[in-house]
Design a protein around this motif. Structure first.
Motif, PDB file in Angstrom:
ATOM      1  N   VAL A   1      72.746  22.315  18.527  1.00  0.00           N
ATOM      2  CA  VAL A   1      71.354  21.162  18.514  1.00  0.00           C
ATOM      3  C   VAL A   1      71.622  20.030  18.026  1.00  0.00           C
ATOM      4  O   VAL A   1      72.231  19.813  17.143  1.00  0.00           O
ATOM      5  N   PHE A   2      71.282  18.412  19.559  1.00  0.00           N
ATOM      6  CA  PHE A   2      71.367  17.174  18.143  1.00  0.00           C
ATOM      7  C   PHE A   2      70.139  16.751  17.861  1.00  0.00           C
ATOM      8  O   PHE A   2      69.280  16.520  18.568  1.00  0.00           O
ATOM      9  N   VAL A   3      69.728  16.685  17.150  1.00  0.00           N
ATOM     10  CA  VAL A   3      68.170  16.034  16.812  1.00  0.00           C
ATOM     11  C   VAL A   3      68.110  14.905  15.846  1.00  0.00           C
ATOM     12  O   VAL A   3      69.094  14.137  14.727  1.00  0.00           O
ATOM     13  N   SER A   4      67.173  13.198  16.095  1.00  0.00           N
ATOM     14  CA  SER A   4      67.465  12.473  16.432  1.00  0.00           C
ATOM     15  C   SER A   4      66.679  12.941  14.510  1.00  0.00           C
ATOM     16  O   SER A   4      65.541  12.805  14.349  1.00  0.00           O
ATOM     17  N   VAL A   5      67.370  11.709  13.230  1.00  0.00           N
ATOM     18  CA  VAL A   5      66.510  11.793  11.999  1.00  0.00           C
ATOM     19  C   VAL A   5      65.562  11.308  12.237  1.00  0.00           C
ATOM     20  O   VAL A   5      64.392  12.021  11.549  1.00  0.00           O
ATOM     21  N   GLN A   6      65.773  10.262  13.000  1.00  0.00           N
ATOM     22  CA  GLN A   6      64.135   9.208  12.934  1.00  0.00           C
ATOM     23  C   GLN A   6      63.055   9.913  13.647  1.00  0.00           C
ATOM     24  O   GLN A   6      61.552   9.770  13.132  1.00  0.00           O
ATOM     25  N   SER A   7      63.270  10.247  14.959  1.00  0.00           N
ATOM     26  CA  SER A   7      62.044  10.996  15.985  1.00  0.00           C
ATOM     27  C   SER A   7      62.158  12.441  15.192  1.00  0.00           C
ATOM     28  O   SER A   7      60.743  13.111  15.976  1.00  0.00           O
ATOM     29  N   GLY A   8      62.603  13.033  14.933  1.00  0.00           N
ATOM     30  CA  GLY A   8      62.971  15.123  14.500  1.00  0.00           C
ATOM     31  C   GLY A   8      62.994  15.032  15.745  1.00  0.00           C
ATOM     32  O   GLY A   8      62.611  16.798  15.847  1.00  0.00           O
ATOM     33  N   ARG A   9      63.296  14.581  16.798  1.00  0.00           N
ATOM     34  CA  ARG A   9      63.037  15.196  18.253  1.00  0.00           C
ATOM     35  C   ARG A   9      64.909  15.892  18.552  1.00  0.00           C
ATOM     36  O   ARG A   9      65.225  14.677  18.310  1.00  0.00           O
ATOM     37  N   ILE A  10      64.642  16.582  19.559  1.00  0.00           N
ATOM     38  CA  ILE A  10      65.757  17.261  20.192  1.00  0.00           C
ATOM     39  C   ILE A  10      66.044  16.321  20.869  1.00  0.00           C
ATOM     40  O   ILE A  10      65.865  15.859  22.691  1.00  0.00           O
ATOM     41  N   GLU A  11      67.818  15.662  21.244  1.00  0.00           N
ATOM     42  CA  GLU A  11      68.628  14.968  21.791  1.00  0.00           C
ATOM     43  C   GLU A  11      69.090  15.850  22.628  1.00  0.00           C
ATOM     44  O   GLU A  11      69.091  15.346  24.391  1.00  0.00           O
TER      45      GLU A  11
ATOM     46  N   LEU B   1      66.796  30.593  20.453  1.00  0.00           N
ATOM     47  CA  LEU B   1      64.909  29.761  20.424  1.00  0.00           C
ATOM     48  C   LEU B   1      64.208  30.561  21.172  1.00  0.00           C
ATOM     49  O   LEU B   1      63.278  30.566  21.109  1.00  0.00           O
ATOM     50  N   GLY B   2      64.542  32.000  22.548  1.00  0.00           N
ATOM     51  CA  GLY B   2      64.076  31.904  23.099  1.00  0.00           C
ATOM     52  C   GLY B   2      63.262  30.673  24.235  1.00  0.00           C
ATOM     53  O   GLY B   2      61.310  31.255  25.120  1.00  0.00           O
ATOM     54  N   LEU B   3      63.904  30.386  24.343  1.00  0.00           N
ATOM     55  CA  LEU B   3      63.004  28.752  24.784  1.00  0.00           C
ATOM     56  C   LEU B   3      65.050  28.953  26.697  1.00  0.00           C
ATOM     57  O   LEU B   3      65.739  28.871  26.181  1.00  0.00           O
ATOM     58  N   LYS B   4      64.416  28.232  27.827  1.00  0.00           N
ATOM     59  CA  LYS B   4      65.127  27.682  28.493  1.00  0.00           C
ATOM     60  C   LYS B   4      65.915  26.301  28.277  1.00  0.00           C
ATOM     61  O   LYS B   4      65.075  25.434  27.685  1.00  0.00           O
ATOM     62  N   PRO B   5      66.953  25.829  28.004  1.00  0.00           N
ATOM     63  CA  PRO B   5      67.624  24.873  27.833  1.00  0.00           C
ATOM     64  C   PRO B   5      67.576  23.053  27.945  1.00  0.00           C
ATOM     65  O   PRO B   5      67.383  23.011  27.602  1.00  0.00           O
ATOM     66  N   ASP B   6      66.721  23.843  29.088  1.00  0.00           N
ATOM     67  CA  ASP B   6      66.117  22.289  30.057  1.00  0.00           C
ATOM     68  C   ASP B   6      64.318  22.120  28.957  1.00  0.00           C
ATOM     69  O   ASP B   6      64.172  21.453  29.268  1.00  0.00           O
ATOM     70  N   ALA B   7      64.346  23.090  29.273  1.00  0.00           N
ATOM     71  CA  ALA B   7      63.407  23.371  27.985  1.00  0.00           C
ATOM     72  C   ALA B   7      62.653  22.178  26.702  1.00  0.00           C
ATOM     73  O   ALA B   7      62.039  21.950  25.830  1.00  0.00           O
ATOM     74  N   LEU B   8      64.238  22.284  25.563  1.00  0.00           N
ATOM     75  CA  LEU B   8      64.355  21.632  24.632  1.00  0.00           C
ATOM     76  C   LEU B   8      64.385  20.479  24.441  1.00  0.00           C
ATOM     77  O   LEU B   8      64.255  19.508  23.062  1.00  0.00           O
ATOM     78  N   THR B   9      65.204  19.652  25.721  1.00  0.00           N
ATOM     79  CA  THR B   9      65.559  17.283  25.184  1.00  0.00           C
ATOM     80  C   THR B   9      64.009  17.482  24.944  1.00  0.00           C
ATOM     81  O   THR B   9      63.054  17.390  25.889  1.00  0.00           O
ATOM     82  N   GLY B  10      64.283  16.603  23.731  1.00  0.00           N
ATOM     83  CA  GLY B  10      62.571  16.167  23.403  1.00  0.00           C
ATOM     84  C   GLY B  10      61.951  16.547  23.273  1.00  0.00           C
ATOM     85  O   GLY B  10      61.149  15.702  22.758  1.00  0.00           O
ATOM     86  N   VAL B  11      62.235  17.444  22.656  1.00  0.00           N
ATOM     87  CA  VAL B  11      60.670  18.930  22.481  1.00  0.00           C
ATOM     88  C   VAL B  11      61.303  18.206  19.941  1.00  0.00           C
ATOM     89  O   VAL B  11      62.616  17.815  19.477  1.00  0.00           O
ATOM     90  N   SER B  12      59.987  18.156  19.742  1.00  0.00           N
ATOM     91  CA  SER B  12      60.146  18.149  18.278  1.00  0.00           C
ATOM     92  C   SER B  12      60.517  18.814  17.534  1.00  0.00           C
ATOM     93  O   SER B  12      60.214  20.478  17.413  1.00  0.00           O
ATOM     94  N   PHE B  13      62.068  19.171  16.762  1.00  0.00           N
ATOM     95  CA  PHE B  13      62.909  20.369  16.342  1.00  0.00           C
ATOM     96  C   PHE B  13      61.773  21.625  15.466  1.00  0.00           C
ATOM     97  O   PHE B  13      61.593  22.399  15.387  1.00  0.00           O
ATOM     98  N   ALA B  14      60.637  20.728  14.487  1.00  0.00           N
ATOM     99  CA  ALA B  14      59.884  21.778  13.810  1.00  0.00           C
ATOM    100  C   ALA B  14      59.169  22.012  14.761  1.00  0.00           C
ATOM    101  O   ALA B  14      58.880  23.444  13.839  1.00  0.00           O
TER     102      ALA B  14
END
Lengths: 134, 134
Positions: free
Chosen positions: B31-41, B51-64
């Protein structure tokens, strides 16, 4: 147009950076090989360790030259056949330098109009190949 | 100048293609995560499976948000601290959806002037976390 060019440049640098980080930090030993030339386009340090070479010694080298008893044509044909089969049976080779049995797991793709094989190298670390009676 | 631009375009497509192939075909969950936003790139399907999710459901989501009991600030601080330590001790988290204990192995880098964390997710597949008496 200038903005579009700069965005393209930034996007390229982003992919470039991510590509290098992922290559350096995954567990897998990875080599990219041109189908046309049989030469290595890029490889990570994990692959270099399996092959018993330094990472910067791999780029441009004939992939087949790193293994015993394989011509470029033979190895390329074996790898291309493996990409066509449904099961994940590796192409088994023996490294020239370290005399280790290594399984090659190839994936075929196109980049800039050229066919490229990404090969994962999976070593059987504790099974050195004994030079037999052949 | 036109040739240089086209070469830049070709090089970008080449990195783009290699990046996607290596992300899809390594064993590691990445997973690539932006330090500034905490969101998945970006994330691969191996990470989505953990994580129990579909791949295209991860981009833009808050990693935490994918883990129990972690604020964005806490998780980012833990990951940044882990990148500073010499030993490879993971940041241990519990996934919200699958209630699995997962070790996060972060690497910090810069892309296009932004700090980005590449995190490998290593699950303890056969150790589901039991909801305790807390």
């Amino acid at each position: 147009a200038q903005i579009a060019l700069e965005q393209g440049y930034e996007a390229r640098r982003e992919f470039d950076a991510r590509y290098r980080v992922v290559m350096s930090n995954v567990d897998d030993a990875v080599v990219f090989v041109s189908v046309q030339s049989g030469r290595i386009e890029d490889a990570n340090k994990q692959a270099a360790a399996v092959l018993g070479l330094k990472p910067d010694a791999l780029t441009g080298v004939s992939f087949a030259s790193l293994f015993s008893d394989r011509s470029v044509a033979e190895l390329t044909e074996s790898l291309m056949n493996a990409t066509l089969s449904d099961d994940a049976t590796p192409v088994t080779v023996v490294t020239s330098r370290t005399r280790q049995e290594v399984g090659l797991y190839p994936v075929l793709f196109r980049a800039s109009g050229q066919r490229v094989l990404m090969c994962r190298l999976v070593g059987s670390h504790d099974k050195p190949v004994v030079d037999g009676a052949s």
